[in-house]
Design an enzyme around this catalytic site. Structure first.
Site, PDB file in Angstrom:
ATOM      1  N   GLY A 142       0.296  -1.385 -11.783  1.00  0.00           N
ATOM      2  CA  GLY A 142      -0.514  -1.458 -10.547  1.00  0.00           C
ATOM      3  C   GLY A 142      -0.166  -2.688  -9.671  1.00  0.00           C
ATOM      4  O   GLY A 142       0.681  -3.484 -10.054  1.00  0.00           O
ATOM      5  N   GLU A 143      -0.476  -2.551  -8.589  1.00  0.00           N
ATOM      6  CA  GLU A 143      -0.387  -3.537  -7.238  1.00  0.00           C
ATOM      7  C   GLU A 143      -1.288  -4.887  -7.389  1.00  0.00           C
ATOM      8  O   GLU A 143      -2.448  -4.554  -7.749  1.00  0.00           O
ATOM      9  CB  GLU A 143      -0.229  -3.019  -6.099  1.00  0.00           C
ATOM     10  CG  GLU A 143      -1.535  -2.569  -5.533  1.00  0.00           C
ATOM     11  CD  GLU A 143      -1.550  -2.339  -4.040  1.00  0.00           C
ATOM     12  OE1 GLU A 143      -0.538  -1.755  -3.565  1.00  0.00           O
ATOM     13  OE2 GLU A 143      -2.327  -2.355  -3.390  1.00  0.00           O
TER      14      GLU A 143
END
Length: 392
Positions: A246-247
């Protein structure tokens, strides 16, 4: 300047893995003789959501607008059938959890009503009953805006939602862009101010949200002991959650993998091995929009996208980490075997931002976008059998 914000620096260590010619052949994508190929979704489909009720797959929203479709996996020859339209506003990145035979759909990014002038992080919730083919908006709102959130269930009776953007900051960005109008100088200032921040300053959600449909109430499942993420992948193995990548801020992903185990009323988290690089000897930038699931007790992760070089720029002190970089979609499939990641094979094409649905010892990938953001309608099945990846 060498390194800024070391607390956020991803250890981009490289791991050299030697494969014999036989090993390379073994990990190649082979047809799965045990799986029946599923038909394509009727429309190009990305940024949508979906779930599985008994033997039927359901997908909708995203590029499908308010449309939803059903595939009876026992009668695949009939193809995907349209079901009742979603009653709310069109949206992308909503999440779905199946509880007691019903689909619960939460949040996403879209307009709050037809007259809204901008998109926002949505916090509403809906329920679909396959038996009656009817939708109902629920009289509740999530405690957080739900964009970039992932969701699942541990017990089949309650939904667990993790991560996502900060609603005030996310909505404010689009408000400020709208206010700038056609003034390119003001628009550029808004964009640079938004992207030129450290990960912690985006206040991505770290609260574990639990929704109880019987009480129509939300409660806390604890706090993530790491930075909140958006666009992660999630899988469930027995009573454990696996949160993958994920970011941690727009344009900057993490390669971290975490395992959550429910202890009492809260999830307790332990780090797992970081995802390895896409090529032998390369560093992993981290993925957003990847697919994931479980096959024969093996975690599979496929596709996703990132900005190669973002960590290099970030570690040089460039907070706008993906500035000037090109987004890259990936087709590698990874398998977590004996607590070590390995490159298991490749998807037919680079792919991300579709729907992962857990099947019986297989992962069903529905839709997604390929290089350049082009939506696809393909349905792919992944399984891990005999130490090999099988793709159908």
């Amino acid at each position: 300047m060498t390194q800024l914000y070391p607390q956020y620096k991803k250890q981009l260590t490289t791991k050299i893995v030697l494969f014999s010619a036989l090993s390379l052949l073994m990990m190649a994508s082979l047809p799965n003789t045990y799986a029946e190929q599923y038909p394509d979704v009727p429309v190009p489909f990305k940024n949508g959501t979906g779930g599985k009720v008994e033997n039927s797959l359901y997908v909708g929203l995203g590029s499908a607008g308010v449309s939803w479709f059903r595939l009876d996996t026992d009668k695949t020859g009939a193809g995907w059938q349209k079901v009742a339209n979603f009653p709310g506003q069109p949206r992308e990145q909503a999440v779905t959890v199946v509880l007691a035979g019903k689909l619960y759909v939460f949040g996403g990014v879209g307009k709050t009503n037809a007259n809204d002038t901008q998109v926002r992080a949505l916090d509403d919730a809906y329920r679909f009953d396959p038996q009656t083919n009817q939708w109902q908006q629920l009289a509740t709102r999530a405690p957080r805006g739900l964009v970039g959130t992932v969701a699942t269930t541990l017990d089949g009776s309650q939904a667990v939602l993790l991560g996502g953007v900060n609603k005030a900051i996310f909505d404010g960005y689009f408000t400020d862009l709208a206010s700038a109008g056609s003034d390119e100088v003001r628009k550029s200032a808004v964009i640079n101010a938004y992207f030129n921040q450290a990960p912690a300053d985006y206040f991505y959600n770290r609260d574990v949200l639990i929704y109880d449909p019987q009480k129509n109430q939300w409660k806390s499942g604890g706090l993530l002991p790491f930075l909140g993420t958006a666009g992660s992948a999630i899988s469930r193995m027995d009573n454990r959650l696996i949160l993958i990548n994920g970011e941690i801020k727009p344009g900057l992903r993490t390669a971290a993998v975490w395992q959550g185990l429910m202890q009492g009323n809260v999830l307790e988290w332990q780090p797992q091995p970081d995802l390895i690089g896409a090529e032998t000897g390369s560093a992993q930038e981290g993925l957003a929009g990847a697919f994931s699931g479980i096959s024969h007790k093996t975690v599979l992760v496929a596709g996703g996208a990132n900005f190669p070089g973002a960590w290099k720029q970030f570690n040089r002190g460039h907070l706008y980490a993906h500035q000037g970089l090109e987004k890259q979609w990936h087709q590698q499939v990874y398998a977590l075997v004996d607590n070590q990641w390995r490159i298991a094979g490749k998807l037919p094409q680079p792919l991300g931002y579709g729907v992962s649905i857990q099947g019986p010892d297989k992962v069903i990938l529905i839709g997604g976008e390929t290089t350049g953001g082009t939506a696809t309608s393909a349905v792919t099945q992944l399984s891990w059998q005999g130490g090999k990846l099988h793709i159908e």
